[in-house]
Enzyme design. Structure first.
Site, PDB file in Angstrom:
ATOM      1  N   ASP A 275    -120.559  76.252  75.734  1.00 50.49           N
ATOM      2  CA  ASP A 275    -119.101  75.677  75.573  1.00 50.49           C
ATOM      3  C   ASP A 275    -118.411  76.945  74.570  1.00 50.49           C
ATOM      4  O   ASP A 275    -118.786  77.336  73.659  1.00 50.49           O
ATOM      5  CB  ASP A 275    -118.968  74.434  75.107  1.00 50.49           C
ATOM      6  CG  ASP A 275    -117.535  73.688  75.170  1.00 50.49           C
ATOM      7  OD1 ASP A 275    -116.657  74.396  75.684  1.00 50.49           O
ATOM      8  OD2 ASP A 275    -117.083  72.867  74.398  1.00 50.49           O
TER       9      ASP A 275
ATOM     10  N   ASP B   3    -114.481  76.459  73.252  1.00 52.25           N
ATOM     11  CA  ASP B   3    -113.590  75.722  72.253  1.00 52.25           C
ATOM     12  C   ASP B   3    -114.209  74.708  71.425  1.00 52.25           C
ATOM     13  O   ASP B   3    -114.852  73.883  71.929  1.00 52.25           O
ATOM     14  CB  ASP B   3    -112.533  75.031  73.148  1.00 52.25           C
ATOM     15  CG  ASP B   3    -111.524  75.885  73.876  1.00 52.25           C
ATOM     16  OD1 ASP B   3    -111.301  76.997  73.427  1.00 52.25           O
ATOM     17  OD2 ASP B   3    -111.265  75.462  75.162  1.00 52.25           O
TER      18      ASP B   3
HETATM   19  C1  BG6 Z   1    -111.286  73.052  77.275  1.00 51.48           C
HETATM   20  C2  BG6 Z   1    -110.807  72.568  75.860  1.00 51.48           C
HETATM   21  O1  BG6 Z   1    -112.036  74.099  76.954  1.00 51.48           O
HETATM   22  O2  BG6 Z   1    -110.523  73.836  77.845  1.00 51.48           O
HETATM   23  C3  BG6 Z   1    -109.849  71.476  76.350  1.00 51.48           C
HETATM   24  O3  BG6 Z   1    -111.884  71.736  75.397  1.00 51.48           O
HETATM   25  C4  BG6 Z   1    -108.717  72.535  77.250  1.00 51.48           C
HETATM   26  O4  BG6 Z   1    -109.065  70.846  75.419  1.00 51.48           O
HETATM   27  C5  BG6 Z   1    -109.296  73.051  78.297  1.00 51.48           C
HETATM   28  O5  BG6 Z   1    -107.694  71.528  77.691  1.00 51.48           O
HETATM   29  C6  BG6 Z   1    -108.407  74.133  79.212  1.00 51.48           C
HETATM   30  O6  BG6 Z   1    -107.959  74.926  78.573  1.00 51.48           O
HETATM   31  P1  BG6 Z   1    -106.761  75.828  78.620  1.00 51.48           P
HETATM   32  O7  BG6 Z   1    -106.937  77.031  77.537  1.00 51.48           O
HETATM   33  O8  BG6 Z   1    -106.926  76.389  80.098  1.00 51.48           O
HETATM   34  O9  BG6 Z   1    -105.460  75.101  78.531  1.00 51.48           O
END
Ligand code: BG6
Length: 235
Positions: free
Chosen positions: A12, A14
């Protein structure tokens, strides 16, 4: 009983490789503020690993907003993303979380292939900001998947790109939705972070700093079913 040795590690992004989870939270909290309600860190937990539009729907539910036209929802999601990208622009290679680079280097020295499996559409930008692309053999992210975690799609896509069977992958996840998705993909999961949120993971650690790379891999081997093996020799 599993008989395949570990061949690939899927991460993962984030909150696992880079602490972008705090930026997501700050941007969502600002949006909630504009809409006239408060949004706590505890409520934010359920957004982790979830797609942008699903996150918005969860946020709106917290504020008691159950109906909103799609165009307005899209505009709000874009607004949140603009704030989020301003935070992302401040990231540098020094923001890769402690222990991550050495663990990835150890895996690769053992011949274990590596991939990113992230729900984020911003994943390529984040990876460039912190300069970690060279550490990964494949990237599956919010731009290439249809179904977000807890659906297993992103993990299966990462495994496919690597040419490795799902049963030979282990996943490092920071979100409950991701732990669930990895389990549904038939992979072993190490949860990184809060034990309560990640209770379904096969092994849980606070951070990659908690254990030396060699020890962490040996822990995974011990936790895994018999028949799972891993290279413990550093080159
Ligand atoms: C995930 C995060 O990795 O990505 C979420 O944990 C987030 O919180 C999701 O909503 C989508 O991210 P992005 O950058 O496309 O808005």
């Amino acid at each position: 009983m599993r008989t395949q040795p570990f061949e690939a590690a899927i991460f993962d992004l984030d909150g696992v490789i880079v602490d972008t989870a705090k930026f997501h939270y700050q941007a969502w909290k600002s949006l909630a503020g504009e809409l006239g309600f408060d949004f706590s860190e505890r409520e934010n937990e359920q957004l982790k690993g979830v797609s942008r539009m699903e996150s918005l729907d969860l946020l709106l539910r917290v504020g008691g907003i159950t109906e909103m036209p799609l165009t307005r929802r899209e505009a709000l999601a874009n607004r949140k993303n603009e704030w989020y990208k301003e935070y992302l622009a401040t990231l540098t290679p020094a923001d890769v979380l402690p222990g991550v680079r050495s663990f990835l280097a150890h895996l690769r020295s053992c011949g274990i292939r590596t991939a990113i499996a992230s729900a984020s559409k911003n994943a390529p930008f984040i990876m460039d900001q912190v300069n970690i692309r060279p550490l990964f053999d494949a990237i599956a992210d919010g731009n290439s998947i249809v179904k977000a975690k807890p659906d297993p799609e992103v993990f299966l896509q990462a495994a496919r790109q690597l040419g490795v069977a799902p049963g030979a992958c282990f996943v490092f996840e920071g979100a409950a939705a991701g732990v669930e998705g990895a389990i549904r993909a038939g992979m072993r999961v190490v949860g990184i972070g809060d034990g309560q949120q990640l209770a379904r993971a096969h092994l849980i650690i606070n951070s990659f700093q908690q254990l030396e790379p060699v020890i962490l891999l040996s822990q995974i081997t011990v936790t895994g079913d018999s028949g799972w093996g891993v290279c413990l020799n550093e080159q």
